[in-house]
Design an enzyme around this catalytic site. Structure first.
Site, PDB file in Angstrom:
ATOM      1  N   GLY A  43      22.065 -49.144 -23.357  1.00  0.00           N
ATOM      2  CA  GLY A  43      22.897 -49.433 -22.195  1.00  0.00           C
ATOM      3  C   GLY A  43      22.414 -48.832 -20.896  1.00  0.00           C
ATOM      4  O   GLY A  43      22.929 -49.168 -19.824  1.00  0.00           O
ATOM      5  N   GLN A 101      41.729 -45.328  -4.811  1.00  0.00           N
ATOM      6  CA  GLN A 101      41.820 -43.891  -5.098  1.00  0.00           C
ATOM      7  C   GLN A 101      41.381 -43.094  -3.863  1.00  0.00           C
ATOM      8  O   GLN A 101      40.391 -42.367  -3.882  1.00  0.00           O
ATOM      9  CB  GLN A 101      40.963 -43.544  -6.308  1.00  0.00           C
ATOM     10  CG  GLN A 101      41.393 -44.240  -7.583  1.00  0.00           C
ATOM     11  CD  GLN A 101      40.570 -43.803  -8.777  1.00  0.00           C
ATOM     12  OE1 GLN A 101      40.196 -42.640  -8.905  1.00  0.00           O
ATOM     13  NE2 GLN A 101      40.281 -44.745  -9.660  1.00  0.00           N
ATOM     14  N   HIS A 134      40.523 -51.649   0.460  1.00  0.00           N
ATOM     15  CA  HIS A 134      41.943 -51.426   0.176  1.00  0.00           C
ATOM     16  C   HIS A 134      42.550 -50.399   1.117  1.00  0.00           C
ATOM     17  O   HIS A 134      43.755 -50.444   1.387  1.00  0.00           O
ATOM     18  CB  HIS A 134      42.110 -50.975  -1.277  1.00  0.00           C
ATOM     19  CG  HIS A 134      43.541 -50.860  -1.713  1.00  0.00           C
ATOM     20  ND1 HIS A 134      44.331 -51.969  -1.931  1.00  0.00           N
ATOM     21  CD2 HIS A 134      44.321 -49.772  -1.950  1.00  0.00           C
ATOM     22  CE1 HIS A 134      45.539 -51.574  -2.305  1.00  0.00           C
ATOM     23  NE2 HIS A 134      45.564 -50.244  -2.323  1.00  0.00           N
ATOM     24  N   LYS A 195      57.930 -52.434  -2.494  1.00  0.00           N
ATOM     25  CA  LYS A 195      57.701 -52.341  -3.933  1.00  0.00           C
ATOM     26  C   LYS A 195      57.541 -50.891  -4.354  1.00  0.00           C
ATOM     27  O   LYS A 195      57.285 -50.001  -3.535  1.00  0.00           O
ATOM     28  CB  LYS A 195      56.451 -53.125  -4.336  1.00  0.00           C
ATOM     29  CG  LYS A 195      55.148 -52.403  -4.001  1.00  0.00           C
ATOM     30  CD  LYS A 195      53.935 -53.078  -4.597  1.00  0.00           C
ATOM     31  CE  LYS A 195      52.689 -52.218  -4.349  1.00  0.00           C
ATOM     32  NZ  LYS A 195      51.447 -52.842  -4.840  1.00  0.00           N
ATOM     33  N   ARG A 197      55.264 -49.076  -7.464  1.00  0.00           N
ATOM     34  CA  ARG A 197      54.339 -49.256  -8.588  1.00  0.00           C
ATOM     35  C   ARG A 197      54.681 -48.269  -9.684  1.00  0.00           C
ATOM     36  O   ARG A 197      54.621 -47.057  -9.497  1.00  0.00           O
ATOM     37  CB  ARG A 197      52.885 -49.092  -8.144  1.00  0.00           C
ATOM     38  CG  ARG A 197      51.878 -49.262  -9.280  1.00  0.00           C
ATOM     39  CD  ARG A 197      50.461 -49.347  -8.787  1.00  0.00           C
ATOM     40  NE  ARG A 197      50.194 -50.583  -8.054  1.00  0.00           N
ATOM     41  CZ  ARG A 197      49.964 -51.756  -8.620  1.00  0.00           C
ATOM     42  NH1 ARG A 197      49.994 -51.876  -9.940  1.00  0.00           N
ATOM     43  NH2 ARG A 197      49.727 -52.815  -7.881  1.00  0.00           N
ATOM     44  N   THR A 226      45.730 -57.274 -11.422  1.00  0.00           N
ATOM     45  CA  THR A 226      46.595 -57.625 -12.548  1.00  0.00           C
ATOM     46  C   THR A 226      47.581 -58.729 -12.204  1.00  0.00           C
ATOM     47  O   THR A 226      48.147 -59.357 -13.098  1.00  0.00           O
ATOM     48  CB  THR A 226      47.396 -56.400 -13.016  1.00  0.00           C
ATOM     49  OG1 THR A 226      48.337 -56.028 -11.991  1.00  0.00           O
ATOM     50  CG2 THR A 226      46.480 -55.231 -13.317  1.00  0.00           C
TER      51      THR A 226
END
Length: 313
Positions: A43, A101, A134, A195, A197, A226
Site C-alpha cells: 500500500g 476540523q 468549509h 441545526k 449536529r 452524508t
C-alpha cells in the site's frame, strides 16, 4: 521571482481527479506533465514526476474522498517537484479535506485543518489554491498564502432561470454568507435553517428563519458528504409549507453511498455539484470548475490579481 515564459508553466496531475487536471492542462494550451504514483503491494505510495527544474509547477489533487491516500499522494508529489528543482510549487486542492476540523470541539481532539496545512508547506508547497473551503479560517491556519476561489457563479449559472417563487436556503448558520452570495446572483430571498449536529451522520434541524411557504427551495452548502444536513433542512422546509420540489447545490460532493440513498428518498428535483472530486453517480448534475482553475492558475503564473475569483466575506 524573475518573469517566466509560458513554457515554464507545468501542470502535474494527482491520481484523485486526473480528468479535472488533464482538462485544466489542455485549457492552458498543453498536456499535464508525465507523472505517476506507484503503489507497492503493502500500500505504500511512491510518486514520480518528469524533470521540472526551473518551472512554475501546479500540482492538482483534491484531498478526498478517502482522505489518507489522496493526502499522502499530494504531499509526495509536492516533495518530488520541490526536490526536482521547480522554481515555484503551488498545491491546487479543489476539495480540501479536513477543513471541517478547524477547531477543537472537545479536549483531546486535533485541529486537522492545521495539521494538513502545515504538512503541505513542509512538503514544498509555496502557495495553496482551494475552492470554497468549509471554513474561511483556513487562510489563518496556513503559514503559506492561500487563494480561496469560489465556484458559486458556476453553480448559480446552472440554476439560472430561478427567481420569482424560489428561495435560497442556508441549511445551517455556517452557510448563511454562502446563501447570500447565491441569492444575490439569482435575485431570490434567503431563508435559514438552524441545526444541531448530533454525530458525523446525524443532524437535527431546530427552526426556520424566513418565509418558504409556497416557494421552491434551493438548498445551498459548500459540501455534501452524508446528506444528513440536507435531509434535516428539507424536513423543516416541508413542515413550513415549501413546495416539495427542492433544488440542492453544493460545490463539493464527496457523497458516501448512504448519502445517495438518503437523497433519493427526498423530493429533490436537481442536485448540482462540481467536479472538485470525481463524480460517479448519475443522480448528481456535475458542473465543471476546470475554467475556474484554469483562470486562477493562468493569473498566478502571470502574477495577476485574483480579486474577482475569490470568496467575498
Amino acid at each position: 521571482m524573475s518573469e517566466m515564459s509560458r513554457d515554464d508553466l507545468r501542470i502535474v496531475a494527482g491520481p484523485a481527479n486526473r480528468v479535472l487536471a488533464d482538462t485544466v492542462a489542455r485549457e492552458l494550451g498543453g498536456e499535464p506533465d508525465p507523472s505517476a504514483v506507484e503503489r507497492f503491494p503493502d500500500g505504500e505510495l511512491r510518486p514520480w514526476v518528469r524533470d521540472v527544474h526551473g518551472a512554475d509547477v501546479y500540482v492538482v489533487q483534491p484531498t478526498g474522498p478517502g482522505g489518507g491516500d489522496s493526502i499522502v499522494a499530494l504531499l509526495l508529489l509536492l516533495d518530488a517537484c520541490h526536490r526536482a528543482g521547480a522554481s515555484r510549487v503551488t498545491a491546487v486542492v479543489p476539495y480540501f479535506g479536513y477543513a471541517r476540523q478547524d477547531r477543537r470541539q472537545h479536549g483531546g481532539q486535533a485541529v486537522g485543518a492545521r495539521v494538513i496545512a502545515d504538512a503541505l508547506a513542509t512538503a514544498g508547497a509555496e502557495r495553496l489554491v482551494v475552492v470554497d473551503p468549509h471554513t474561511p479560517a483556513l487562510e489563518a491556519l496556513c503559514e503559506i498564502p492561500v487563494e480561496m476561489v469560489t465556484a458559486v457563479p458556476v453553480l448559480a449559472h446552472g440554476l439560472a432561470g430561478t427567481g420569482d417563487g424560489f428561495v435560497v436556503v442556508a441549511p445551517d448558520l455556517g452557510a448563511v454568507k454562502l446563501a447570500e452570495r447565491y441569492a444575490a446572483l439569482l435575485d431570490t430571498p434567503v431563508a435559514i435553517v438552524r441545526k444541531h449536529r448530533e454525530s458525523g451522520s446525524s443532524v437535527h434541524a431546530k427552526e426556520l428563519i424566513g418565509d418558504v411557504a409556497d416557494r421552491r427551495p434551493i438548498i445551498v452548502d459548500d459540501m455534501i458528504s452524508t446528506g444528513g444536513t440536507i435531509e434535516a433542512a428539507a424536513g423543516v422546509l416541508l413542515d413550513h409549507g415549501a413546495i416539495p420540489e427542492i433544488d440542492v447545490a453544493a460545490t463539493h460532493g464527496p457523497l458516501v453511498p448512504s448519502a445517495i440513498r438518503r437523497l433519493h428518498a427526498l423530493p429533490i428535483r436537481r442536485l448540482l455539484v462540481t467536479d472538485s472530486v470525481a463524480q460517479h453517480d448519475a443522480f448528481a448534475e456535475v458542473h465543471t470548475i476546470a475554467p475556474l482553475l484554469t483562470d486562477t492558475i493562468r493569473r498566478l503564473h502571470e502574477d495577476k490579481p485574483l480579486d474577482d475569483l475569490l470568496i467575498r466575506t
